[in-house]
Design an enzyme around this catalytic site. Sequence first.
Site, PDB file in Angstrom:
ATOM      1  N   GLU A   1       0.747  -1.137  -0.193  1.00  0.00           N
ATOM      2  CA  GLU A   1      -0.084   0.042   0.716  1.00  0.00           C
ATOM      3  C   GLU A   1       0.729   1.273  -0.239  1.00  0.00           C
ATOM      4  OE1 GLU A   1      -1.927   2.937   2.975  1.00  0.00           O
ATOM      5  OE2 GLU A   1      -2.680   0.159   3.449  1.00  0.00           O
TER       6      GLU A   1
ATOM      7  N   CYS B   1      -3.642   7.491   5.438  1.00  0.00           N
ATOM      8  CA  CYS B   1      -3.237   6.759   4.002  1.00  0.00           C
ATOM      9  C   CYS B   1      -4.562   7.726   3.380  1.00  0.00           C
ATOM     10  CB  CYS B   1      -3.212   5.446   4.169  1.00  0.00           C
ATOM     11  SG  CYS B   1      -4.380   4.300   5.068  1.00  0.00           S
TER      12      CYS B   1
END
Length: 526
Positions: free
Chosen positions: A264, A301
């Site tokens: 990620e 994020c």
Amino acid sequence: MPEILGHNFIAGQRSATGQQTLHSLDASTGQALPYRFTQASETEVDQAARAAAAAFAEFRQLAPARRAEFLDAIADELDELDDSFVAIVCQETALPAARIQGERGRTSGQMRLFAQVLRRGDFLGARIDQALPQRQPLPRTDLRQMRIGVGPVAVFGASNFPLAFSTAGGDTAAALAAGCPVVFKAHSGHMATADQVACAIVRAAERTGMPKGVFNMVFGAGVGEWLVKHPAIQAVGFTGSLKGGDALCRMAAERPQPIPVFAEMSSINPVILLPGALAKRGETIARELAGSVCLGAGQFCTNPGLVIGLRGGAFDQLLAQLGQHLQQQPGQTLLNAGGLRSYENGLTHLHAHAGVEHLAGEPQQGAEARAQLFKADARLLIESDSALQEEVFGPTTVAVEVADDAELSAALLGLRGQLTATLIGEPQDLEAYAWLVPLLEEKVGRILVNGYPTGVEVCDAMVHGGPYPATSDARGTSVGTLAIDRFLRPVCYQNYPQALLPQALQDANPLGLRRLVDGQWHHGAL
């Protein structure tokens, strides 16, 4: 709380053969904390990977209920860490105690959630096609399929979630649930935190009789390359920067035996403001959006780094109100000095870029991050300009004004892969702009309606992934029970005697699983 020894974790023992000493830092002052850590040597990394490989044969064949006991024990050990542990995490990250206590609950909760997954057994994906000896023109032999762990997994922790995405975080939980021993690379930003969490995992392993080497952890710079290139490692879990994730992917692809990297990496999470909502509740949206941008100093994020709206007075007014909210935000301490430097560089890049205008925010100076609002020409998004697509990790967002629906469509088509996209609209907006959904489905892993992307529920249905560069593999998720799929692979057993079949595939169904038998779901014995 146990002493912070600062040695590497290898096969249930502590090891410190390296010569270099590392220091943990206070995130607020930059001063060294009274903890010392030993840089892992290449030999120790090799020993850790080999220990994980040695543990794999036994660990993967344990009954799912036994691995569930291990995960539950980890959760219990995490919950028992006292206030002195919370204080250490706060020192290393500058995150408030309430945030850390909540994150610890999430971390132990996801361990228990994966324990539930193991007990219900559906992760095995059991499928049975029974023999058809009379079939013409050719008979069919008995075929049975289930999934097993891929092997030892290297996990890299995130800086922004010192618990939930770190030592005992989602990647570790999913890998252990899949039957894969873990070699964890401790994050340099919170080594004392990692040490204490690793101790908790080792205690849980000892309590439940897990094989030595089921969990290993190494400290220091340079160990990531040794880990990813080690032949015993069969998959990688990573949460971090695009640059770091890309480097790991290249290393893994260039091995004699390439392995998957589930990384990620980067996302700007567009929020699309539809006209009806702007007209009806623009002031509320501005306040809520500012809260999401600044939540956790913008170090999520899923931080909304891009706001898109149709040209007009309502969007202008919202930007003015959003700018006021961001202007009034006090400075916030970021996780570490490196994060602040990265944030400052990102702001400098936006200030210097043609087509980008600074709308609001105190000048960035000193040791705290200041919230900022920029406005960019829509053509930069349409042309996939990298300056607008790159994540600025901190309390900043960029607004893009589009002239009409055609330009909105073009702007979204120019967008790179994202973790999330958000639609803010009234019922009539959502009906009129239903055409956006298929477009967004191709760009993101999660679509929100009338909410904000910061905040990720750990559950069966969650997807925390998306097309590149949000992640390196859009087919998976790093949050939620589907995360276990990344560390499993299917194996087919053809014409096997019952006694030799795994329990999940035996006719008697001793595990009581729901299985796909000859194309129909079946719960009992055959």
